[in-house]
Design a protein around this motif. Structure first.
Motif, PDB file in Angstrom:
ATOM      1  N   ALA A 122       2.627   4.385  -2.681  1.00  0.00           N
ATOM      2  CA  ALA A 122       3.083   5.230  -1.580  1.00  0.00           C
ATOM      3  C   ALA A 122       2.907   6.705  -1.913  1.00  0.00           C
ATOM      4  O   ALA A 122       2.583   7.519  -1.036  1.00  0.00           O
ATOM      5  CB  ALA A 122       4.537   4.916  -1.264  1.00  0.00           C
ATOM      6  N   ALA A 123       3.121   7.070  -3.178  1.00  0.00           N
ATOM      7  CA  ALA A 123       3.002   8.469  -3.591  1.00  0.00           C
ATOM      8  C   ALA A 123       1.567   8.965  -3.567  1.00  0.00           C
ATOM      9  O   ALA A 123       1.329  10.177  -3.599  1.00  0.00           O
ATOM     10  CB  ALA A 123       3.596   8.643  -4.994  1.00  0.00           C
ATOM     11  N   SER A 124       0.604   8.056  -3.510  1.00  0.00           N
ATOM     12  CA  SER A 124      -0.810   8.455  -3.521  1.00  0.00           C
ATOM     13  C   SER A 124      -1.237   9.096  -2.213  1.00  0.00           C
ATOM     14  O   SER A 124      -2.290   9.749  -2.148  1.00  0.00           O
ATOM     15  CB  SER A 124      -1.690   7.233  -3.801  1.00  0.00           C
ATOM     16  N   GLY A 125      -0.470   8.883  -1.164  1.00  0.00           N
ATOM     17  CA  GLY A 125      -0.845   9.404   0.137  1.00  0.00           C
ATOM     18  C   GLY A 125      -1.655   8.441   0.970  1.00  0.00           C
ATOM     19  O   GLY A 125      -1.945   8.714   2.144  1.00  0.00           O
ATOM     20  N   ALA A 126      -2.018   7.309   0.391  1.00  0.00           N
ATOM     21  CA  ALA A 126      -2.780   6.303   1.138  1.00  0.00           C
ATOM     22  C   ALA A 126      -1.859   5.550   2.093  1.00  0.00           C
ATOM     23  O   ALA A 126      -0.646   5.455   1.871  1.00  0.00           O
ATOM     24  CB  ALA A 126      -3.440   5.318   0.172  1.00  0.00           C
TER      25      ALA A 126
END
Length: 270
Positions: A107-111
């Motif tokens: 989730a933190a990856s921005g995907a």
């Protein structure tokens, strides 16, 4: 809008049950089917699939998560934990804590992240402890999907999968028809038009109680007992396999053509 779709997980995402010798590892699966449709809709889509059968959650995280994030996906699907559920002994609280840690990184990856529940199939009362684990896992996935703003494809709510024809004989993996239908549900959830033909299956003739008991005995003898023996021996088919699509490809070029090219590159002299 096109992007880069990266799939990680175990046999569910690799495509076991949808056998096709023209594809890497001899299976096609819902993710490959969906990727092809995405490429037809927009040739700009790229696709990678790192999933390998037999992998437990910790292995999916250790072997696939960093590799997936390095590919900078715009869309990533994450399904892992099914093989943990099938383990002889497992701490499901610990499984969900480690699942959450992996989901948080994705989730933190921005995907855009999509997760799945495990289908809660009606099974023999002998396997009721397994169903309790499934329900615990599914409730956890639902809660975590809300917490991390991940899209949820709630497989258990798709009760068409009560039809045994959507499953392979082991009742763990989807059949060709099951994978194809899940690809359709996946694309519908993303809002991507597709041309998958999903005909209605003819009515299933009900079994007599004698037939049902006989089939359950055959299932336990031919599938459940061998599974337990494999788990105890540590022999796993996935240990000898590599990811189907480790680097992004353009599904618009045709998956079979890409598979032939990948095989040729793999076997060509350096």
């Amino acid at each position: 809008m096109a992007g880069r779709f990266v799939a990680i997980g175990d046999s569910f995402t690799e495509g076991v049950g949808d056998n096709n010798v023209m594809y890497p590892n001899g299976v096609r699966g819902w993710a490959d089917r969906a990727a092809r449709q995405m490429g037809r809709h927009d040739p700009g889509w790229e696709y990678a699939n790192l999933a390998i059968r037999s992998k437990v959650l910790d292995e999916v995280v250790a072997e696939q998560l960093d590799a997936a994030l390095a590919l900078q996906p715009t869309l990533v699907t994450f399904y892992a934990g099914g093989n943990d559920i099938l383990s002889l002994r497992v701490d499901m609280d610990s499984v969900m804590q480690r699942y959450e840690a992996a989901l948080a990184r994705l989730a933190a990856s921005g995907a855009r992240v999509m997760v799945f529940t495990t289908f809660d199939m009606k099974v023999s009362s002998m396997l009721e402890p397994l169903r309790r684990r499934i329900r615990f896992f599914n409730n956890g996935v639902r809660e975590l999907s809300r917490s991390y703003d991940a899209q949820l494809l709630d497989h258990t709510l798709l009760r068409e999968y009560d039809d045994r024809r959507l499953w392979s004989p082991d009742r763990i993996h989807m059949s060709k028809v099951g994978h194809k239908r899940l690809a359709g549900h996946f694309l519908d959830a993303l809002g991507i038009p597709h041309t998958l033909k999903l005909p209605e299956l003819p009515a299933w003739e009900p079994r007599t109680w004698r037939q049902a008991i006989a089939e359950e005995r055959v299932f336990v003898r031919s599938e459940v007992i061998p599974l337990v023996r494999r788990r105890m021996s540590g022999v796993r088919e996935g240990d000898a396999l590599t990811p189907k699509w480790p680097q992004p490809v353009h599904p618009s070029e045709g998956m079979k053509r890409l598979a032939r090219r990948q095989a040729a590159e793999l076997h060509s002299p350096a």
